[in-house]
Design an enzyme around this catalytic site. Structure first.
Site, mmCIF file in Angstrom:
data_model
loop_
_atom_site.group_PDB
_atom_site.id
_atom_site.type_symbol
_atom_site.label_atom_id
_atom_site.label_comp_id
_atom_site.label_asym_id
_atom_site.label_seq_id
_atom_site.Cartn_x
_atom_site.Cartn_y
_atom_site.Cartn_z
ATOM 1 N N ARG A 40 -11.710 9.886 -15.992
ATOM 2 C CA ARG A 40 -11.326 11.306 -15.968
ATOM 3 C C ARG A 40 -11.734 12.088 -17.209
ATOM 4 N NH1 ARG A 40 -5.234 10.654 -13.650
ATOM 5 N NH2 ARG A 40 -5.808 10.211 -11.490
ATOM 6 N N CYS A 75 -1.884 13.630 -10.122
ATOM 7 C CA CYS A 75 -1.261 14.431 -9.057
ATOM 8 C C CYS A 75 -0.370 15.556 -9.613
ATOM 9 C CB CYS A 75 -0.454 13.519 -8.128
ATOM 10 S SG CYS A 75 0.439 12.215 -8.976
ATOM 11 N N GLY A 106 4.375 8.447 -5.610
ATOM 12 C CA GLY A 106 3.476 8.559 -6.754
ATOM 13 C C GLY A 106 3.404 7.277 -7.559
ATOM 14 N N GLU A 128 2.602 9.470 -18.067
ATOM 15 C CA GLU A 128 2.427 10.649 -17.208
ATOM 16 C C GLU A 128 2.368 11.951 -18.016
ATOM 17 O OE1 GLU A 128 1.781 10.315 -14.155
ATOM 18 O OE2 GLU A 128 2.364 12.076 -13.010
ATOM 19 N N LYS A 131 -0.926 12.472 -19.555
ATOM 20 C CA LYS A 131 -1.955 12.829 -18.563
ATOM 21 C C LYS A 131 -1.813 14.287 -18.134
ATOM 22 C CE LYS A 131 -2.461 8.316 -16.374
ATOM 23 N NZ LYS A 131 -2.070 7.519 -15.226
ATOM 24 N N HIS A 168 5.555 16.380 -5.239
ATOM 25 C CA HIS A 168 5.976 16.557 -6.632
ATOM 26 C C HIS A 168 6.380 18.020 -6.850
ATOM 27 C CE1 HIS A 168 4.662 12.606 -7.336
ATOM 28 N NE2 HIS A 168 3.605 12.797 -8.103
ATOM 29 N N ASN A 256 1.689 14.929 -3.456
ATOM 30 C CA ASN A 256 0.988 14.068 -4.402
ATOM 31 C C ASN A 256 -0.001 13.121 -3.732
ATOM 32 O OD1 ASN A 256 3.750 13.094 -3.610
ATOM 33 N ND2 ASN A 256 2.907 11.155 -4.351
HETATM 34 N N1 LIG Z 1 0.082 7.572 -5.324
HETATM 35 C C1 LIG Z 1 -0.258 8.758 -5.825
HETATM 36 O O1 LIG Z 1 0.454 9.775 -5.642
HETATM 37 C C2 LIG Z 1 -1.530 8.913 -6.636
HETATM 38 C C3 LIG Z 1 -1.909 10.191 -7.013
HETATM 39 C C4 LIG Z 1 -3.068 10.397 -7.756
HETATM 40 C C5 LIG Z 1 -3.834 9.309 -8.129
HETATM 41 N N2 LIG Z 1 -3.450 8.041 -7.786
HETATM 42 C C6 LIG Z 1 -4.335 6.953 -8.198
HETATM 43 O O2 LIG Z 1 -4.957 6.450 -7.022
HETATM 44 C C7 LIG Z 1 -5.175 5.030 -7.158
HETATM 45 C C8 LIG Z 1 -4.448 4.326 -6.006
HETATM 46 O O3 LIG Z 1 -3.048 4.678 -6.041
HETATM 47 P P1 LIG Z 1 -2.023 4.089 -4.994
HETATM 48 O O4 LIG Z 1 -0.759 4.800 -5.207
HETATM 49 O O5 LIG Z 1 -2.655 4.071 -3.626
HETATM 50 O O6 LIG Z 1 -1.925 2.570 -5.532
HETATM 51 P P2 LIG Z 1 -1.354 1.285 -4.789
HETATM 52 O O7 LIG Z 1 -0.368 1.702 -3.760
HETATM 53 O O8 LIG Z 1 -0.949 0.349 -5.882
HETATM 54 O O9 LIG Z 1 -2.618 0.695 -4.010
HETATM 55 C C9 LIG Z 1 -3.713 0.124 -4.708
HETATM 56 C C10 LIG Z 1 -4.638 -0.546 -3.673
HETATM 57 O O10 LIG Z 1 -5.769 -1.087 -4.351
HETATM 58 C C11 LIG Z 1 -5.980 -2.417 -3.855
HETATM 59 N N3 LIG Z 1 -6.596 -3.228 -4.909
HETATM 60 C C12 LIG Z 1 -6.063 -3.573 -6.089
HETATM 61 N N4 LIG Z 1 -6.932 -4.283 -6.827
HETATM 62 C C13 LIG Z 1 -8.067 -4.414 -6.055
HETATM 63 C C14 LIG Z 1 -9.325 -5.053 -6.244
HETATM 64 N N5 LIG Z 1 -9.611 -5.694 -7.376
HETATM 65 N N6 LIG Z 1 -10.228 -4.974 -5.252
HETATM 66 C C15 LIG Z 1 -9.950 -4.334 -4.094
HETATM 67 N N7 LIG Z 1 -8.758 -3.701 -3.861
HETATM 68 C C16 LIG Z 1 -7.843 -3.759 -4.832
HETATM 69 C C17 LIG Z 1 -4.609 -2.904 -3.468
HETATM 70 O O11 LIG Z 1 -4.748 -3.903 -2.507
HETATM 71 P P3 LIG Z 1 -3.639 -5.096 -2.391
HETATM 72 O O12 LIG Z 1 -2.362 -4.430 -1.983
HETATM 73 O O13 LIG Z 1 -4.232 -5.983 -1.372
HETATM 74 O O14 LIG Z 1 -3.556 -5.655 -3.766
HETATM 75 C C18 LIG Z 1 -3.965 -1.638 -2.886
HETATM 76 O O15 LIG Z 1 -4.316 -1.494 -1.526
HETATM 77 C C19 LIG Z 1 -4.635 4.637 -8.538
HETATM 78 O O16 LIG Z 1 -5.703 4.636 -9.446
HETATM 79 C C20 LIG Z 1 -3.641 5.756 -8.842
HETATM 80 O O17 LIG Z 1 -3.465 5.927 -10.224
HETATM 81 C C21 LIG Z 1 -2.326 7.834 -7.028
#
Ligand SMILES: NC(=O)c1ccc[n+]([C@@H]2O[C@H](COP(=O)([O-])OP(=O)(O)OC[C@H]3O[C@@H](n4cnc5c(N)ncnc54)[C@H](OP(=O)(O)O)[C@@H]3O)[C@@H](O)[C@H]2O)c1
Length: 289
Positions: A40, A75, A106, A128, A131, A168, A256
Protein backbone atom coordinates in the site's frame (compact mmCIF):
# COMPACT_ATOMS: atom_id res chain seq x y z
CA UNK A 1 0.29 -17.54 -16.22
CA UNK A 2 0.14 -14.69 -18.72
CA UNK A 3 0.29 -17.37 -21.43
CA UNK A 4 -3.08 -18.70 -20.18
CA UNK A 5 -4.74 -15.45 -21.23
CA UNK A 6 -5.24 -14.23 -17.66
CA UNK A 7 -4.50 -10.51 -17.37
CA UNK A 8 -6.08 -9.50 -14.05
CA UNK A 9 -5.56 -11.07 -10.64
CA UNK A 10 -7.42 -10.20 -7.44
CA UNK A 11 -5.48 -10.79 -4.25
CA UNK A 12 -7.09 -11.23 -0.83
CA UNK A 13 -4.30 -13.11 0.87
CA UNK A 14 -3.37 -12.19 4.42
CA UNK A 15 -0.99 -9.27 4.63
CA UNK A 16 2.53 -10.55 5.11
CA UNK A 17 1.84 -13.48 2.78
CA UNK A 18 0.43 -11.48 -0.13
CA UNK A 19 3.34 -9.17 -0.98
CA UNK A 20 5.82 -11.59 -2.49
CA UNK A 21 3.18 -13.36 -4.64
CA UNK A 22 1.83 -10.04 -5.89
CA UNK A 23 5.32 -8.80 -6.84
CA UNK A 24 6.03 -12.01 -8.72
CA UNK A 25 2.73 -11.87 -10.62
CA UNK A 26 3.36 -8.23 -11.61
CA UNK A 27 6.86 -9.19 -12.72
CA UNK A 28 5.27 -11.80 -14.99
CA UNK A 29 3.06 -9.14 -16.58
CA UNK A 30 -0.19 -9.66 -14.69
CA UNK A 31 -2.20 -6.77 -13.31
CA UNK A 32 -2.79 -7.31 -9.59
CA UNK A 33 -5.57 -5.63 -7.61
CA UNK A 34 -5.07 -6.25 -3.93
CA UNK A 35 -6.79 -5.93 -0.60
CA UNK A 36 -3.65 -6.71 1.36
CA UNK A 37 -1.57 -4.00 2.97
CA UNK A 38 1.91 -5.17 1.88
CA UNK A 39 2.30 -2.83 -1.10
CA UNK A 40 0.00 0.00 0.00
CA UNK A 41 2.82 2.45 0.67
CA UNK A 42 5.12 1.54 -2.24
CA UNK A 43 5.89 4.74 -4.17
CA UNK A 44 4.85 3.25 -7.53
CA UNK A 45 1.69 1.49 -6.24
CA UNK A 46 -1.45 3.63 -6.32
CA UNK A 47 -3.46 3.30 -3.12
CA UNK A 48 -6.69 3.91 -4.91
CA UNK A 49 -10.30 4.95 -4.39
CA UNK A 50 -11.22 6.06 -7.92
CA UNK A 51 -13.64 8.78 -6.76
CA UNK A 52 -11.07 10.21 -4.33
CA UNK A 53 -7.69 10.02 -6.07
CA UNK A 54 -8.11 8.58 -9.54
CA UNK A 55 -5.13 10.60 -10.76
CA UNK A 56 -2.83 8.55 -8.47
CA UNK A 57 -2.92 5.87 -11.19
CA UNK A 58 -0.17 7.97 -12.75
CA UNK A 59 2.23 6.58 -10.14
CA UNK A 60 2.18 3.37 -12.19
CA UNK A 61 4.37 5.09 -14.76
CA UNK A 62 7.26 4.70 -12.32
CA UNK A 63 6.90 0.95 -11.80
CA UNK A 64 9.66 -1.45 -12.73
CA UNK A 65 7.47 -4.42 -13.69
CA UNK A 66 5.39 -5.10 -16.81
CA UNK A 67 2.26 -5.77 -14.78
CA UNK A 68 0.82 -3.32 -12.27
CA UNK A 69 -0.09 -3.56 -8.60
CA UNK A 70 -3.00 -1.38 -7.48
CA UNK A 71 -4.01 -1.51 -3.81
CA UNK A 72 -7.24 -0.61 -2.15
CA UNK A 73 -6.94 1.00 1.26
CA UNK A 74 -7.73 -0.24 4.71
CA UNK A 75 -11.51 -0.58 5.09
CA UNK A 76 -11.76 2.18 7.71
CA UNK A 77 -9.58 4.62 5.78
CA UNK A 78 -11.89 3.96 2.80
CA UNK A 79 -14.98 5.30 4.59
CA UNK A 80 -13.12 8.23 6.09
CA UNK A 81 -11.59 9.28 2.77
CA UNK A 82 -14.93 9.03 0.95
CA UNK A 83 -16.62 11.13 3.63
CA UNK A 84 -13.88 13.77 3.62
CA UNK A 85 -13.03 14.03 -0.08
CA UNK A 86 -16.03 16.18 -1.08
CA UNK A 87 -15.25 18.64 1.74
CA UNK A 88 -11.52 19.17 1.41
CA UNK A 89 -11.60 22.27 -0.80
CA UNK A 90 -14.67 23.73 0.87
CA UNK A 91 -13.52 23.40 4.51
CA UNK A 92 -9.71 23.51 4.21
CA UNK A 93 -9.50 21.22 7.27
CA UNK A 94 -6.87 21.95 9.91
CA UNK A 95 -7.23 18.55 11.60
CA UNK A 96 -9.51 15.53 11.64
CA UNK A 97 -10.52 13.35 14.61
CA UNK A 98 -12.21 10.00 14.09
CA UNK A 99 -13.54 7.32 16.45
CA UNK A 100 -14.59 4.02 14.88
CA UNK A 101 -17.11 1.29 15.62
CA UNK A 102 -15.81 -1.55 13.46
CA UNK A 103 -17.60 -4.73 12.48
CA UNK A 104 -16.53 -8.23 13.45
CA UNK A 105 -16.02 -9.34 9.84
CA UNK A 106 -13.15 -6.86 9.57
CA UNK A 107 -11.11 -9.22 11.76
CA UNK A 108 -11.20 -11.98 9.08
CA UNK A 109 -11.94 -15.64 9.80
CA UNK A 110 -9.22 -16.32 12.35
CA UNK A 111 -9.49 -12.93 14.03
CA UNK A 112 -13.18 -13.38 14.53
CA UNK A 113 -12.78 -16.57 16.54
CA UNK A 114 -10.39 -14.87 18.94
CA UNK A 115 -12.60 -11.85 19.61
CA UNK A 116 -14.84 -11.77 22.71
CA UNK A 117 -17.74 -10.19 20.89
CA UNK A 118 -20.80 -10.62 23.07
CA UNK A 119 -21.68 -7.82 25.49
CA UNK A 120 -18.39 -6.17 24.66
CA UNK A 121 -16.43 -3.49 22.85
CA UNK A 122 -12.73 -4.02 22.18
CA UNK A 123 -10.73 -0.79 22.34
CA UNK A 124 -7.78 -2.21 20.39
CA UNK A 125 -7.44 -3.27 16.75
CA UNK A 126 -3.71 -3.75 16.43
CA UNK A 127 -2.13 -1.46 13.85
CA UNK A 128 -5.49 -0.05 12.69
CA UNK A 129 -5.10 3.52 13.92
CA UNK A 130 -1.73 3.86 12.22
CA UNK A 131 -3.22 2.53 8.95
CA UNK A 132 -6.24 4.83 9.10
CA UNK A 133 -4.10 7.92 9.67
CA UNK A 134 -1.32 7.10 7.21
CA UNK A 135 -3.53 5.79 4.41
CA UNK A 136 -6.11 8.58 4.60
CA UNK A 137 -3.29 11.13 4.32
CA UNK A 138 -1.97 9.27 1.28
CA UNK A 139 -5.41 8.99 -0.35
CA UNK A 140 -6.07 12.72 0.01
CA UNK A 141 -2.47 13.58 -0.85
CA UNK A 142 -1.44 15.72 -3.78
CA UNK A 143 0.41 14.12 -6.66
CA UNK A 144 2.93 16.03 -8.70
CA UNK A 145 4.37 13.84 -11.41
CA UNK A 146 5.61 10.68 -9.70
CA UNK A 147 5.81 12.32 -6.27
CA UNK A 148 3.05 12.13 -3.72
CA UNK A 149 2.79 14.63 -0.87
CA UNK A 150 0.56 13.28 1.93
CA UNK A 151 -2.39 15.45 2.97
CA UNK A 152 -0.93 17.73 5.68
CA UNK A 153 -3.69 18.07 8.36
CA UNK A 154 -3.17 15.77 11.34
CA UNK A 155 -5.61 12.83 11.43
CA UNK A 156 -6.16 11.44 14.93
CA UNK A 157 -8.03 8.16 15.37
CA UNK A 158 -9.47 5.79 17.99
CA UNK A 159 -10.42 2.37 16.60
CA UNK A 160 -12.70 -0.13 18.38
CA UNK A 161 -14.30 -3.46 17.48
CA UNK A 162 -18.02 -3.76 18.24
CA UNK A 163 -20.56 -6.60 18.05
CA UNK A 164 -21.82 -5.81 14.53
CA UNK A 165 -21.55 -8.34 11.70
CA UNK A 166 -20.70 -6.04 8.75
CA UNK A 167 -20.28 -2.30 8.33
CA UNK A 168 -17.79 0.11 9.87
CA UNK A 169 -19.32 3.22 11.48
CA UNK A 170 -17.04 6.23 12.06
CA UNK A 171 -17.65 9.37 14.12
CA UNK A 172 -15.73 12.17 12.43
CA UNK A 173 -14.87 15.67 13.67
CA UNK A 174 -13.27 18.08 11.23
CA UNK A 175 -11.67 21.26 12.53
CA UNK A 176 -12.35 23.54 9.58
CA UNK A 177 -10.22 26.40 8.30
CA UNK A 178 -13.20 27.98 6.50
CA UNK A 179 -16.79 28.68 7.51
CA UNK A 180 -19.20 27.89 4.68
CA UNK A 181 -22.94 27.63 5.28
CA UNK A 182 -24.23 24.20 6.25
CA UNK A 183 -26.23 24.10 3.00
CA UNK A 184 -22.98 24.38 1.06
CA UNK A 185 -21.56 21.43 2.98
CA UNK A 186 -24.62 19.31 2.18
CA UNK A 187 -24.39 20.38 -1.47
CA UNK A 188 -20.73 19.37 -1.65
CA UNK A 189 -21.58 15.82 -0.54
CA UNK A 190 -24.63 15.58 -2.82
CA UNK A 191 -22.83 16.94 -5.90
CA UNK A 192 -19.86 14.60 -5.47
CA UNK A 193 -19.87 12.04 -8.29
CA UNK A 194 -16.52 12.18 -10.11
CA UNK A 195 -17.09 8.91 -12.00
CA UNK A 196 -20.50 9.81 -13.40
CA UNK A 197 -19.26 9.80 -17.01
CA UNK A 198 -17.56 6.40 -16.80
CA UNK A 199 -19.97 3.51 -16.97
CA UNK A 200 -18.30 1.29 -14.42
CA UNK A 201 -20.56 -1.54 -13.19
CA UNK A 202 -19.55 -1.37 -9.52
CA UNK A 203 -19.33 2.43 -9.23
CA UNK A 204 -22.23 3.74 -7.12
CA UNK A 205 -23.99 6.94 -8.12
CA UNK A 206 -23.77 8.86 -5.93
CA UNK A 207 -20.77 7.41 -4.06
CA UNK A 208 -21.71 9.32 -0.89
CA UNK A 209 -25.33 9.14 0.26
CA UNK A 210 -26.37 11.89 2.66
CA UNK A 211 -29.13 10.90 5.12
CA UNK A 212 -31.13 13.55 6.92
CA UNK A 213 -32.82 11.33 9.56
CA UNK A 214 -31.48 12.02 13.07
CA UNK A 215 -30.51 8.38 13.73
CA UNK A 216 -28.70 7.36 10.55
CA UNK A 217 -26.45 5.85 9.29
CA UNK A 218 -26.85 2.46 10.98
CA UNK A 219 -24.96 -0.68 9.92
CA UNK A 220 -28.07 -2.86 9.64
CA UNK A 221 -30.01 -0.32 7.59
CA UNK A 222 -27.30 1.31 5.52
CA UNK A 223 -24.44 -1.08 4.83
CA UNK A 224 -25.86 -2.19 1.45
CA UNK A 225 -26.29 1.37 0.16
CA UNK A 226 -25.32 1.93 -3.45
CA UNK A 227 -27.11 2.14 -6.77
CA UNK A 228 -27.40 0.65 -9.37
CA UNK A 229 -27.90 -2.92 -8.15
CA UNK A 230 -24.39 -3.91 -9.32
CA UNK A 231 -23.00 -1.32 -6.88
CA UNK A 232 -24.83 -2.43 -3.72
CA UNK A 233 -22.62 -2.03 -0.67
CA UNK A 234 -20.30 0.38 -2.51
CA UNK A 235 -21.67 3.73 -1.28
CA UNK A 236 -20.59 5.52 1.87
CA UNK A 237 -23.50 6.81 3.95
CA UNK A 238 -23.09 10.10 5.80
CA UNK A 239 -25.48 11.42 8.46
CA UNK A 240 -25.94 13.21 11.80
CA UNK A 241 -24.25 16.29 10.40
CA UNK A 242 -23.65 19.00 12.98
CA UNK A 243 -21.88 22.25 12.09
CA UNK A 244 -20.75 24.46 14.89
CA UNK A 245 -17.83 26.25 13.29
CA UNK A 246 -15.00 25.46 13.30
CA UNK A 247 -16.21 21.93 14.16
CA UNK A 248 -18.04 19.81 11.61
CA UNK A 249 -19.25 16.52 13.08
CA UNK A 250 -20.77 13.63 11.17
CA UNK A 251 -20.99 9.84 11.03
CA UNK A 252 -19.96 7.84 7.98
CA UNK A 253 -20.68 4.17 7.35
CA UNK A 254 -19.23 1.80 4.75
CA UNK A 255 -19.51 -1.94 4.17
CA UNK A 256 -16.03 -3.12 5.13
CA UNK A 257 -16.31 -6.36 3.16
CA UNK A 258 -17.62 -4.71 -0.03
CA UNK A 259 -16.43 -1.11 -0.54
CA UNK A 260 -13.68 -1.68 2.02
CA UNK A 261 -12.38 -4.91 0.47
CA UNK A 262 -13.38 -7.05 -2.54
CA UNK A 263 -15.75 -4.51 -4.12
CA UNK A 264 -13.09 -1.82 -3.81
CA UNK A 265 -10.62 -4.06 -5.69
CA UNK A 266 -13.12 -4.77 -8.46
CA UNK A 267 -13.90 -1.07 -8.89
CA UNK A 268 -10.17 -0.32 -9.01
CA UNK A 269 -9.79 -2.86 -11.81
CA UNK A 270 -12.75 -1.43 -13.73
CA UNK A 271 -11.34 2.07 -13.34
CA UNK A 272 -7.84 0.99 -14.36
CA UNK A 273 -9.17 -0.65 -17.53
CA UNK A 274 -11.25 2.42 -18.36
CA UNK A 275 -8.25 4.72 -17.89
CA UNK A 276 -5.57 2.52 -19.40
CA UNK A 277 -5.24 4.80 -22.42
CA UNK A 278 -4.64 7.74 -20.12
CA UNK A 279 -2.03 5.87 -18.12
CA UNK A 280 -0.16 5.00 -21.32
CA UNK A 281 -0.22 8.68 -22.41
CA UNK A 282 0.64 9.94 -18.91
CA UNK A 283 1.73 13.45 -17.93
CA UNK A 284 -0.27 16.13 -16.19
CA UNK A 285 -0.87 16.94 -12.59
CA UNK A 286 -4.40 16.86 -11.29
CA UNK A 287 -6.63 15.80 -8.44
CA UNK A 288 -9.54 14.93 -10.71
CA UNK A 289 -11.03 11.45 -10.49
N1 LIG B 1 -12.18 -8.39 6.22
C1 LIG B 1 -12.12 -7.11 5.87
O1 LIG B 1 -13.03 -6.30 6.18
C2 LIG B 1 -10.94 -6.58 5.07
C3 LIG B 1 -11.00 -5.28 4.61
C4 LIG B 1 -9.95 -4.74 3.87
C5 LIG B 1 -8.84 -5.51 3.62
N2 LIG B 1 -8.76 -6.79 4.09
C6 LIG B 1 -7.56 -7.55 3.75
O2 LIG B 1 -7.95 -8.55 2.81
C7 LIG B 1 -7.14 -9.73 3.00
C8 LIG B 1 -8.09 -10.90 3.30
O3 LIG B 1 -8.89 -10.58 4.46
P1 LIG B 1 -9.95 -11.60 5.04
O4 LIG B 1 -10.70 -10.88 6.07
O5 LIG B 1 -10.68 -12.27 3.90
O6 LIG B 1 -8.95 -12.69 5.70
P2 LIG B 1 -9.27 -14.17 6.17
O7 LIG B 1 -10.71 -14.30 6.50
O8 LIG B 1 -8.24 -14.48 7.21
O9 LIG B 1 -9.00 -15.06 4.87
C9 LIG B 1 -7.69 -15.22 4.35
C10 LIG B 1 -7.76 -16.30 3.25
O10 LIG B 1 -6.46 -16.45 2.67
C11 LIG B 1 -6.18 -17.85 2.58
N3 LIG B 1 -4.74 -18.06 2.68
C12 LIG B 1 -3.95 -17.81 3.74
N4 LIG B 1 -2.66 -18.08 3.46
C13 LIG B 1 -2.65 -18.56 2.16
C14 LIG B 1 -1.62 -19.02 1.29
N5 LIG B 1 -0.35 -19.05 1.68
N6 LIG B 1 -1.97 -19.42 0.06
C15 LIG B 1 -3.26 -19.41 -0.34
N7 LIG B 1 -4.29 -18.97 0.45
C16 LIG B 1 -3.97 -18.56 1.68
C17 LIG B 1 -6.95 -18.47 3.72
O11 LIG B 1 -7.20 -19.81 3.41
P3 LIG B 1 -7.33 -20.92 4.61
O12 LIG B 1 -8.55 -20.53 5.39
O13 LIG B 1 -7.45 -22.18 3.85
O14 LIG B 1 -6.08 -20.75 5.40
C18 LIG B 1 -8.23 -17.64 3.74
O15 LIG B 1 -9.17 -18.15 2.82
C19 LIG B 1 -6.19 -9.43 4.16
O16 LIG B 1 -4.97 -8.99 3.62
C20 LIG B 1 -6.90 -8.30 4.90
O17 LIG B 1 -6.00 -7.50 5.61
C21 LIG B 1 -9.80 -7.34 4.79
Amino acid sequence: MARSGVRIVFSALPSGTAGKFESELARRGLHVFTNASDHRLDPSVPLLIPEVNGDHLELLRHRTTTGVIVANPNCTATGLALGLAPLVDLLAPRSVYVATYQALSGAGLSGLASVATSDNVLPLIAGEEEKVERETARLLGHRRGGQLRPWPPPIVSHCARVGVRDGHLEAVTVVAGRRPRVEAIARAWKAFDPLHRLRLPTAPHPPVVLRSEPDRPQPRLDRWAGAPATARGMAAVVGRVRWNAPHLRFFVLTHNGVRGAAGGSVLNAEYFLARQGLVAEGGGDSRAG
